[in-house]
Design a protein around this motif. Structure first.
Motif, PDB file in Angstrom:
ATOM      1  N   VAL A  35       0.836  -1.206   0.000  1.00  0.00           N
ATOM      2  CA  VAL A  35       0.000   0.000   0.000  1.00  0.00           C
ATOM      3  C   VAL A  35       0.872   1.257   0.000  1.00  0.00           C
ATOM      4  CG1 VAL A  35      -1.832   1.257   1.187  1.00  0.00           C
ATOM      5  CG2 VAL A  35      -1.801  -1.257   1.231  1.00  0.00           C
ATOM      6  N   SER A  36       0.750   2.060  -1.049  1.00  0.00           N
ATOM      7  CA  SER A  36       1.506   3.310  -1.159  1.00  0.00           C
ATOM      8  C   SER A  36       0.726   4.471  -0.551  1.00  0.00           C
ATOM      9  CB  SER A  36       1.801   3.617  -2.631  1.00  0.00           C
ATOM     10  OG  SER A  36       2.582   2.593  -3.210  1.00  0.00           O
ATOM     11  N   GLU A  37       1.455   5.537  -0.187  1.00  0.00           N
ATOM     12  CA  GLU A  37       0.852   6.729   0.407  1.00  0.00           C
ATOM     13  C   GLU A  37      -0.042   6.336   1.585  1.00  0.00           C
ATOM     14  OE1 GLU A  37      -1.066   9.019  -2.598  1.00  0.00           O
ATOM     15  OE2 GLU A  37       0.709   9.145  -3.852  1.00  0.00           O
ATOM     16  N   LEU A  38       0.482   5.496   2.429  1.00  0.00           N
ATOM     17  CA  LEU A  38      -0.270   4.984   3.577  1.00  0.00           C
ATOM     18  C   LEU A  38      -0.720   6.136   4.471  1.00  0.00           C
ATOM     19  CD1 LEU A  38      -0.998   2.203   4.944  1.00  0.00           C
ATOM     20  CD2 LEU A  38       1.029   2.557   6.358  1.00  0.00           C
ATOM     21  N   ASN A  39      -2.008   6.123   4.861  1.00  0.00           N
ATOM     22  CA  ASN A  39      -2.507   7.191   5.734  1.00  0.00           C
ATOM     23  C   ASN A  39      -3.318   6.692   6.929  1.00  0.00           C
ATOM     24  OD1 ASN A  39      -5.290   6.852   4.719  1.00  0.00           O
ATOM     25  ND2 ASN A  39      -4.503   7.828   2.862  1.00  0.00           N
ATOM     26  N   GLN A  40      -3.654   5.397   6.942  1.00  0.00           N
ATOM     27  CA  GLN A  40      -4.414   4.882   8.085  1.00  0.00           C
ATOM     28  C   GLN A  40      -4.130   3.412   8.342  1.00  0.00           C
ATOM     29  OE1 GLN A  40      -8.709   3.938   7.864  1.00  0.00           O
ATOM     30  NE2 GLN A  40      -9.007   5.428   9.491  1.00  0.00           N
ATOM     31  N   LEU A  41      -3.957   3.088   9.624  1.00  0.00           N
ATOM     32  CA  LEU A  41      -3.858   1.698  10.076  1.00  0.00           C
ATOM     33  C   LEU A  41      -4.938   1.507  11.133  1.00  0.00           C
ATOM     34  CD1 LEU A  41       0.026   1.471  10.425  1.00  0.00           C
ATOM     35  CD2 LEU A  41      -1.365   0.216   8.758  1.00  0.00           C
ATOM     36  N   TRP A  42      -5.814   0.547  10.901  1.00  0.00           N
ATOM     37  CA  TRP A  42      -6.961   0.350  11.788  1.00  0.00           C
ATOM     38  C   TRP A  42      -6.960  -1.086  12.303  1.00  0.00           C
ATOM     39  CZ3 TRP A  42     -11.442  -2.340  12.662  1.00  0.00           C
ATOM     40  CH2 TRP A  42     -12.428  -1.719  13.443  1.00  0.00           C
ATOM     41  N   VAL A  43      -6.941  -1.233  13.632  1.00  0.00           N
ATOM     42  CA  VAL A  43      -6.926  -2.560  14.260  1.00  0.00           C
ATOM     43  C   VAL A  43      -8.344  -2.927  14.688  1.00  0.00           C
ATOM     44  CG1 VAL A  43      -5.982  -3.948  16.140  1.00  0.00           C
ATOM     45  CG2 VAL A  43      -4.587  -2.151  15.089  1.00  0.00           C
ATOM     46  N   GLY A  44      -8.740  -4.147  14.394  1.00  0.00           N
ATOM     47  CA  GLY A  44     -10.073  -4.604  14.789  1.00  0.00           C
ATOM     48  C   GLY A  44     -10.067  -6.058  15.189  1.00  0.00           C
ATOM     49  N   VAL A  45     -11.230  -6.556  15.606  1.00  0.00           N
ATOM     50  CA  VAL A  45     -11.410  -7.976  15.931  1.00  0.00           C
ATOM     51  C   VAL A  45     -12.632  -8.482  15.180  1.00  0.00           C
ATOM     52  CG1 VAL A  45     -10.285  -7.925  18.182  1.00  0.00           C
ATOM     53  CG2 VAL A  45     -12.698  -7.362  18.013  1.00  0.00           C
ATOM     54  N   VAL A  46     -12.620  -9.751  14.822  1.00  0.00           N
ATOM     55  CA  VAL A  46     -13.695 -10.299  13.986  1.00  0.00           C
ATOM     56  C   VAL A  46     -14.938 -10.693  14.773  1.00  0.00           C
ATOM     57  CG1 VAL A  46     -12.034 -11.166  12.301  1.00  0.00           C
ATOM     58  CG2 VAL A  46     -12.800 -12.670  14.144  1.00  0.00           C
ATOM     59  N   ASP A  47     -14.863 -10.758  16.097  1.00  0.00           N
ATOM     60  CA  ASP A  47     -15.974 -11.266  16.899  1.00  0.00           C
ATOM     61  C   ASP A  47     -17.317 -10.579  16.625  1.00  0.00           C
ATOM     62  OD1 ASP A  47     -14.630 -13.205  19.116  1.00  0.00           O
ATOM     63  OD2 ASP A  47     -13.300 -11.552  18.622  1.00  0.00           O
ATOM     64  N   PRO A  48     -17.378  -9.235  16.589  1.00  0.00           N
ATOM     65  CA  PRO A  48     -18.677  -8.605  16.337  1.00  0.00           C
ATOM     66  C   PRO A  48     -19.300  -9.009  15.016  1.00  0.00           C
ATOM     67  CG  PRO A  48     -17.110  -6.998  17.175  1.00  0.00           C
ATOM     68  CD  PRO A  48     -16.329  -8.246  16.849  1.00  0.00           C
TER      69      PRO A  48
END
Length: 216
Positions: A197-210
């Motif tokens: 991924v170029s020009e990276l601007n966001q990293l978002w951590v989540g969980v699959v449970d919901p």
């Protein structure tokens, strides 16, 4: 006899006049009450209308705009923050040689940068410690320029589970990336460059449970 009848007639007229007066007052009070309710409703609507833009503005203000080349780290984390190329250059660096195919054909490059796991660990992901290997329920979404997005399972980037060196690269083949462009995500284990991924601007951590537990 005549005087008595006249007195009775006068009393009747007085009672009728009093009744009419009372009826008129009651009607006026009812009309005023209805108008008051309407005015109150109008006032409430006006207050709601005036509050709505303010609330919307507050919601927008809560998410500060990103600066050029800045990466926001958030999601299910205890300490969301943002990081720039200048910040990444100050951290311990790792170099990787990669080979992958893209729309331009076969690519071979040497990248230098910071392990993605280290950057995310700083934000303290909130995985369920009560569950065995709760972090294996986690994932990371990486967003770049033009709303380009790719997803990783947490185990792919965690050195405790995989022999991976996914980087937030600060340079390619010895040439530093422009600060305004931001870092590039580098995935040595991939044979295609789709998740670079170029020009990276966001990293978002989540969980699959919901998602999984709520599926029907």
């Amino acid at each position: 006899m005549t005087c008595g009848r006249q007195n009775q007639r006068r009393a009747g007229l007085a009672l009728a006049a009093a009744a009419l007066l009372l009826a008129g007052c009651g009607q006026s009070a009812e009309t005023k009450g209805a108008d008051g309710a309407k005015d109150g409703a109008k006032g409430g609507a006006a207050a709601g209308a005036s509050a709505s833009p303010s609330s919307s503005a507050s919601a927008k203000a809560s998410v500060a705009p990103l600066g050029p080349g800045e990466v926001r780290v958030g999601g299910e984390v205890a300490k969301p923050y943002s990081v720039t190329l200048a910040d990444l250059r100050k951290l311990p660096q790792t170099s990787v040689e990669v080979r992958f195919t893209s729309a331009k054909g076969e690519q071979r490059h040497t990248y230098q940068g910071v392990p993605l796991h280290d950057v995310l660990k700083t934000a303290e992901p909130r995985f369920d410690a009560a569950r065995k290997n709760g972090q294996l329920r986690g994932f990371v979404s990486a967003t770049g320029g033009g709303d380009y997005r790719a997803v990783f399972a947490w185990a792919e980037i965690d050195p405790g589970f995989a022999k991976s060196q996914v980087l937030l690269a600060v340079s390619e083949d010895g040439v530093a990336f422009d600060d305004a462009a931001g870092p590039r995500l580098v995935v040595p284990q991939d044979t295609k460059g789709g998740r670079y991924v170029s020009e990276l601007n966001q990293l978002w951590v989540g969980v699959v449970d919901p998602v999984v537990d709520g599926a029907k």
